[in-house]
Design a protein around this motif. Structure first.
Motif, PDB file in Angstrom:
ATOM      1  N   GLU A  92       0.809  -1.197   0.101  1.00  0.00           N
ATOM      2  CA  GLU A  92       0.168   0.096   0.100  1.00  0.00           C
ATOM      3  C   GLU A  92       0.809   1.160  -0.070  1.00  0.00           C
ATOM      4  O   GLU A  92       1.618   1.362   0.645  1.00  0.00           O
ATOM      5  N   PRO A  93       0.671   2.161  -0.778  1.00  0.00           N
ATOM      6  CA  PRO A  93       1.270   3.424  -0.877  1.00  0.00           C
ATOM      7  C   PRO A  93       0.877   4.334   0.382  1.00  0.00           C
ATOM      8  O   PRO A  93      -0.214   4.323   0.692  1.00  0.00           O
ATOM      9  N   ILE A  94       1.599   5.131   0.836  1.00  0.00           N
ATOM     10  CA  ILE A  94       1.518   6.031   1.919  1.00  0.00           C
ATOM     11  C   ILE A  94       1.888   7.444   1.339  1.00  0.00           C
ATOM     12  O   ILE A  94       2.906   7.471   0.919  1.00  0.00           O
ATOM     13  N   GLN A  95       0.659   8.450   1.774  1.00  0.00           N
ATOM     14  CA  GLN A  95       1.233   9.794   1.357  1.00  0.00           C
ATOM     15  C   GLN A  95       0.119  10.716   2.299  1.00  0.00           C
ATOM     16  O   GLN A  95      -1.030  10.266   2.299  1.00  0.00           O
ATOM     17  N   MET A  96       0.713  11.263   3.331  1.00  0.00           N
ATOM     18  CA  MET A  96      -0.103  12.382   4.130  1.00  0.00           C
ATOM     19  C   MET A  96       0.884  13.459   4.438  1.00  0.00           C
ATOM     20  O   MET A  96       1.951  13.826   4.315  1.00  0.00           O
ATOM     21  N   ARG A  97      -0.073  14.427   4.532  1.00  0.00           N
ATOM     22  CA  ARG A  97       0.655  15.825   4.922  1.00  0.00           C
ATOM     23  C   ARG A  97       0.005  16.395   6.025  1.00  0.00           C
ATOM     24  O   ARG A  97      -0.976  16.034   6.766  1.00  0.00           O
ATOM     25  N   PHE A  98       0.667  16.999   6.763  1.00  0.00           N
ATOM     26  CA  PHE A  98       0.439  17.430   8.160  1.00  0.00           C
ATOM     27  C   PHE A  98       0.991  18.885   8.370  1.00  0.00           C
ATOM     28  O   PHE A  98       1.857  19.384   7.751  1.00  0.00           O
ATOM     29  N   ALA A  99       0.211  19.613   9.108  1.00  0.00           N
ATOM     30  CA  ALA A  99       0.242  20.877   9.188  1.00  0.00           C
ATOM     31  C   ALA A  99      -0.214  21.457  10.663  1.00  0.00           C
ATOM     32  O   ALA A  99      -1.262  20.782  11.267  1.00  0.00           O
TER      33      ALA A  99
END
Length: 185
Positions: A92-99
């Motif tokens: 499974e690819p993982i891509q996340m952004r946090f701010a």
């Protein structure tokens, strides 16, 4: 699946934004046997045989974080057709952004200078609380979301019973009808 908040997630690897250099940071996560057992229990699986994730963390706009990578797992599931256990692999690819949340001003900047542009095609970033992301929890979440809710063992086929098989066609509500007291008219 467990729908309650767990203060002790099955997999935890905390990373502070301050630990990530400007060029980025590679993070490899390899679940221990105890963490694999906890992930299996958390997801109602017979077993998680192995789980690893190769991630790349990069600072995003100075106060945010972007995570990209891939999760690989070997697991044991129960076939919904035959009820037999079988082993499978998950990639499974993982891509996340946090701010940081909107009310939290970035360090070194005044609140009125804070701008975050989001196009209509992308989701808003997840909240970055206290400048720390739990990469293990991210991997665990992607693992759970990637699971097939109706796993089938390769080659397993459902054969619907035919009316001539000796089984009489009985309404599933017939038993309920006998339990309900009849009203006298």
């Amino acid at each position: 699946m467990n729908n309650t908040f767990d203060p002790h997630p099955p997999l935890s690897r905390r990373l502070a934004v301050s630990e990530v250099p400007p060029e980025g940071l590679d993070v490899d996560i390899l679940a221990t046997p105890a963490e694999c057992a906890a992930l299996a229990q958390h997801n109602a699986l017979p077993a998680v045989l192995s789980l690893q994730a190769e991630l790349r963390a990069r600072q995003r706009r100075g106060d945010g974080l972007e995570i990209e990578g891939e999760l690989r797992a070997r697991l044991r599931q129960t076939c919904v057709t035959t009820l037999e256990e079988f082993d499978s692999e998950l990639v499974e690819p993982i891509q996340m952004r946090f701010a940081p949340p909107r009310g939290e001003a970035p360090r070194g900047r005044r609140r009125h200078e804070e701008t975050t542009e989001i196009t209509l095609d992308e989701d808003p970033p997840d909240p970055l609380i206290g400048g720390v992301v739990d990469l293990g929890a991210v991997v665990s979440e992607f693992f759970t979301l990637a699971l097939d809710p109706y796993p089938r063992k390769p080659g397993a086929n459902f054969v619907e019973p035919q009316p001539g098989d000796g089984a009489q066609a009985v309404s599933p509500f017939a038993t309920l009808g006998r339990l309900k007291p009849r009203r006298e008219a």
